[in-house]
Design an enzyme around this catalytic site. Structure first.
Site, PDB file in Angstrom:
ATOM      1  N   LYS A   1     -28.504  83.294 -15.670  1.00 16.06           N
ATOM      2  CA  LYS A   1     -28.872  82.704 -14.118  1.00 16.06           C
ATOM      3  C   LYS A   1     -29.459  83.967 -12.839  1.00 16.06           C
ATOM      4  O   LYS A   1     -30.049  82.799 -11.866  1.00 16.06           O
ATOM      5  CB  LYS A   1     -27.317  82.786 -13.670  1.00 16.06           C
ATOM      6  CG  LYS A   1     -26.474  81.955 -14.332  1.00 16.06           C
ATOM      7  CD  LYS A   1     -24.974  81.840 -14.057  1.00 16.06           C
ATOM      8  CE  LYS A   1     -24.858  80.485 -14.413  1.00 16.06           C
ATOM      9  NZ  LYS A   1     -22.914  80.609 -13.736  1.00 16.06           N
TER      10      LYS A   1
ATOM     11  N   LYS B   1     -25.758  71.101 -16.309  1.00 11.86           N
ATOM     12  CA  LYS B   1     -25.597  70.351 -14.948  1.00 11.86           C
ATOM     13  C   LYS B   1     -26.572  70.734 -14.242  1.00 11.86           C
ATOM     14  O   LYS B   1     -27.186  70.122 -13.456  1.00 11.86           O
ATOM     15  CB  LYS B   1     -24.176  71.186 -13.886  1.00 11.86           C
ATOM     16  CG  LYS B   1     -22.861  70.385 -14.626  1.00 11.86           C
ATOM     17  CD  LYS B   1     -21.799  71.561 -14.141  1.00 11.86           C
ATOM     18  CE  LYS B   1     -20.461  70.871 -15.021  1.00 11.86           C
ATOM     19  NZ  LYS B   1     -19.182  72.303 -14.711  1.00 11.86           N
TER      20      LYS B   1
ATOM     21  N   LYS C   1     -29.718  73.490 -23.932  1.00 12.12           N
ATOM     22  CA  LYS C   1     -28.675  72.802 -23.533  1.00 12.12           C
ATOM     23  C   LYS C   1     -28.242  72.043 -22.644  1.00 12.12           C
ATOM     24  O   LYS C   1     -29.598  72.214 -21.505  1.00 12.12           O
ATOM     25  CB  LYS C   1     -27.180  74.595 -23.402  1.00 12.12           C
ATOM     26  CG  LYS C   1     -26.115  74.333 -23.626  1.00 12.12           C
ATOM     27  CD  LYS C   1     -25.319  75.442 -23.446  1.00 12.12           C
ATOM     28  CE  LYS C   1     -25.702  75.622 -22.018  1.00 12.12           C
ATOM     29  NZ  LYS C   1     -24.625  76.337 -20.716  1.00 12.12           N
TER      30      LYS C   1
HETATM   31  P1  AMP Z   1     -19.071  75.281 -16.996  1.00 14.26           P
HETATM   32  O1  AMP Z   1     -20.017  73.347 -16.868  1.00 14.26           O
HETATM   33  O2  AMP Z   1     -20.146  75.947 -16.872  1.00 14.26           O
HETATM   34  O3  AMP Z   1     -18.287  75.394 -15.965  1.00 14.26           O
HETATM   35  O4  AMP Z   1     -18.619  74.712 -18.330  1.00 14.26           O
HETATM   36  C1  AMP Z   1     -17.388  74.502 -18.649  1.00 14.26           C
HETATM   37  C2  AMP Z   1     -16.781  74.857 -20.647  1.00 14.26           C
HETATM   38  O5  AMP Z   1     -17.619  73.966 -20.805  1.00 14.26           O
HETATM   39  C3  AMP Z   1     -17.675  75.870 -20.633  1.00 14.26           C
HETATM   40  O6  AMP Z   1     -16.076  76.021 -21.357  1.00 14.26           O
HETATM   41  C4  AMP Z   1     -18.613  75.801 -21.642  1.00 14.26           C
HETATM   42  O7  AMP Z   1     -18.899  76.555 -22.590  1.00 14.26           O
HETATM   43  C5  AMP Z   1     -18.750  74.212 -22.013  1.00 14.26           C
HETATM   44  N1  AMP Z   1     -20.245  73.930 -22.436  1.00 14.26           N
HETATM   45  C6  AMP Z   1     -20.923  73.426 -21.547  1.00 14.26           C
HETATM   46  N2  AMP Z   1     -22.174  73.352 -21.651  1.00 14.26           N
HETATM   47  C7  AMP Z   1     -21.790  72.624 -22.921  1.00 14.26           C
HETATM   48  C8  AMP Z   1     -23.081  72.352 -23.846  1.00 14.26           C
HETATM   49  N3  AMP Z   1     -24.513  72.141 -23.637  1.00 14.26           N
HETATM   50  N4  AMP Z   1     -22.518  72.182 -25.192  1.00 14.26           N
HETATM   51  C9  AMP Z   1     -21.447  72.855 -25.149  1.00 14.26           C
HETATM   52  N5  AMP Z   1     -20.352  73.323 -24.559  1.00 14.26           N
HETATM   53  C10 AMP Z   1     -20.879  73.299 -23.531  1.00 14.26           C
END
Ligand code: AMP
Ligand code: TRP
Length: 325
Positions: free
Chosen positions: A112, A195, A192
């Site tokens: 980040k 968003k 990966k």
């Molecule tokens: P976030 O959008 O960063 O708040 O992520 C919410 C949840 O989604 C967290 O548990 C992340 O680890 C999971 N996550 C986000 N991106 C991925 C991805 N590409 N593959 C698997 N899990 C994900």
């Protein structure tokens, strides 16, 4: 008594199929097995640049998508982090026992910092401490997340050990729960699914858009022509087939891709239909919920009220142990 489970999601943009396969699907699966608390972590989201005018909408969208995906508010708590300020209060306390060196090792902070070179703020650095506070303030034992969060949960365990050693046994060590799809790659096949990178299919994407996004998605890059044999083992979309398609389709594709009996266009069509079939009920429910702001706010405030009862007890125990009362 059921053990407590906690997880969070940032209101930082469209919720995507990586979030769904990596985390949300597990949340829904475990909803009755644990006492579940799900949090929209707005204080985490403000560590990167955003437009204040958008935030309320993003929070409500995140609530609507998650409820539409199966987080039934009658069977779990759904709330917004900033509605329960004790999270940040405990985070301050945990700040005082977390070594700088541990935070410097966090790969998400390093990533980040590169992405936000113009605003590497202290909140970005101490982000995992607030995350530990989110988990510990409920004495949660299970934390279902994607692979990218495992390092943060390890740090939370480290913080537990430090706190318990210094002030007496208080918190249990939380454990991550990983899904079979703990790291979904983006449609570009390079990074990966995320968003911020725009390489995703949103959970509420329209059928037309799902088809369009898949049509340009990267497959086995060594397969240059339709007549070349493909290798599903290195094809990012085959991973998605494994999670969205039926078993017999997966078996067939695994075989006929290798013999070039099926081309990527046709294979993507099958995947597109299956993703649409899974996501359509979620999208329809979301569209219904997202316009009912009063309903959503009521759920989030009711959730926060229940949380406040739990955190009050934890905070008074913590302060007493620290000699602050
Ligand atoms: P976030 O959008 O960063 O708040 O992520 C919410 C949840 O989604 C967290 O548990 C992340 O680890 C999971 N996550 C986000 N991106 C991925 C991805 N590409 N593959 C698997 N899990 C994900
Ligand atoms: N940092 C997590 C993410 O980016 C979100 C999060 C905040 C979280 N607090 C949490 C996840 C507590 C699990 C438990 O995905």
């Amino acid at each position: 008594m059921k053990k407590r489970l906690f997880s969070g999601i940032q209101p930082s943009g469209d919720v995507h199929i990586g979030n769904y396969l990596g985390a949300i699907k597990n949340w829904v699966r475990l909803i009755d097995q644990y006492e579940c608390i799900f949090c929209i972590v707005d204080y985490h989201a403000v560590t990167i640049e955003y437009n204040p005018k958008d935030m309320q909408k993003r929070i409500l969208n995140a609530a609507a998508v998650n409820i539409a995906s199966g987080l039934d508010p009658n069977r779990c708590i759904v709330f917004v982090q900033s509605y329960v300020p004790e999270h940040t209060e405990l985070a301050w306390i945990l700040n005082t026992i977390t070594p700088m060196g541990h935070l410097e090792r966090m790969t998400q902070f390093k990533d980040k910092s590169k992405q936000n070179a113009e605003n590497i703020n202290a909140g970005l650095f101490t982000y995992p401490i607030l995350q530990a506070a989110d988990i510990l303030i409920y004495k949660s034992e299970a934390v279902p997340v994607g692979e990218d969060q495992v390092q943060h949960i390890e740090l939370a365990r480290e913080i537990v050990r430090k706190f318990n050693t210094r002030y007496g046994e208080t918190f249990p060590e939380p454990k991550e729960i990983l899904s079979e799809a703990s790291r979904i790659m983006g449609l570009d096949g390079k990074a990966k699914m995320s968003k911020s990178l725009g390489n995703y299919i949103s959970l509420v994407e329209t059928p037309e858009s799902i088809g369009k996004k898949l049509s340009t998605a990267v497959t086995d890059e060594n397969r240059k022509r339709r007549t070349d044999a493909g290798n599903p083992d290195v094809c990012n979309l085959f991973t998605l087939h494994k999670h969205f398609s039926k078993n017999e389709q997966i078996e067939t594709i695994n075989a006929v891709c290798r013999t070039a009996e099926i081309g990527c266009v046709e294979c993507k069509k099958i995947l597109s239909n299956n993703i649409i079939e899974t996501l359509t009920p979620i999208r329809l429910k979301y569209e219904h919920l997202v316009n009912d702001q009063d309903y959503l706010l009521n759920i989030l405030h009711t959730g926060a009220k229940r949380c406040k009862e739990i955190v009050r007890d934890t905070m008074s125990e913590v302060k007493k142990k620290m000699g602050l009362i």
